[in-house]
Scaffold this active site. Structure first.
Site, PDB file in Angstrom:
ATOM      1  CB  SER A  40      43.312  24.880  52.224  1.00  0.00           C
ATOM      2  OG  SER A  40      43.004  26.336  51.843  1.00  0.00           O
ATOM      3  CG  ASP A  66      35.814  30.933  43.591  1.00  0.00           C
ATOM      4  OD1 ASP A  66      36.956  30.838  42.963  1.00  0.00           O
ATOM      5  OD2 ASP A  66      35.481  29.759  43.954  1.00  0.00           O
ATOM      6  CB  SER A 110      47.211  35.155  47.603  1.00  0.00           C
ATOM      7  OG  SER A 110      46.641  34.775  48.991  1.00  0.00           O
TER       8      SER A 110
END
Length: 188
Positions: A40, A66, A110
């Site tokens: 996104s 990451d 999240s």
């Protein structure tokens, strides 16, 4: 004085108040929490914000999902419990960075509302800004810069957010960014 935890560990108050650290830095410590599906644009936005702040003489740091999984959370998988623990850890680290006076930019999928709410609860009101990257799943899949959607659709990668694991859209983010127009084209 903070209460002791069950194992008799007591919180040690810092020697320098937050206000003095913020005064030294000429800024207010806070958490800018960027959430959204894989692909996104969270990391891209986080880096752009960090460069912008640096150009304005503001000290910030990006905590990227990451990167955190290469160290602090390398022992965690992608089960719901592991995702919750991952967000708990990064929420606690972000809280410490904000308390140091840094503008802390968190770039994490999240996916669960309760975990984002927990992270928000760690700091006082006004110190946590949730940024929702509102990019449709099909656009994220077309981007698929890491090839993860392809692996998930092929059944190689299980529990992938947006495909076979839910992403719970924020209800009231402070900022909502639509990174695509009505035709699904990228907006700079």
């Amino acid at each position: 004085m903070a209460q002791s935890s069950p194992n008799h560990i007591t919180w040690h108050e810092g020697c320098v108040e937050l206000e003095k650290r913020e005064s030294l830095l000429g800024q207010k410590g806070c958490i800018l929490w960027i959430t959204g599906l894989s692909g996104s644009g969270k990391s891209t936005l986080a880096c752009a914000i960090e460069h912008c702040l640096m150009a304005k003489g503001k000290l910030s740091y990006v905590l990227d999902g990451d990167n955190i999984r290469h160290g602090l959370s390398k022992n965690l998988g992608f089960s719901a419990a592991d995702r919750e623990e991952n967000i708990r850890r990064i929420g606690e680290v972000a809280k410490l960075f904000a308390d140091a006076g840094l503008i802390t930019i968190v770039s994490f999928i999240s996916p669960y509302k309760k975990d984002r709410a927990f992270a928000r609860s760690l700091v006082q009101q006004g110190k946590f800004l949730e940024v929702y990257m509102k990019v449709p799943l099909d656009v994220c899949e077309k981007r698929d810069c890491k090839g993860l959607y392809k692996l998930s659709r092929a059944g190689v990668l299980k529990g992938f957010t947006g495909v076979d694991d839910p992403y719970e859209v924020p209800e009231n983010p402070e900022i909502e960014i639509e990174a695509t127009n009505a035709a699904g084209e990228f907006i700079s």
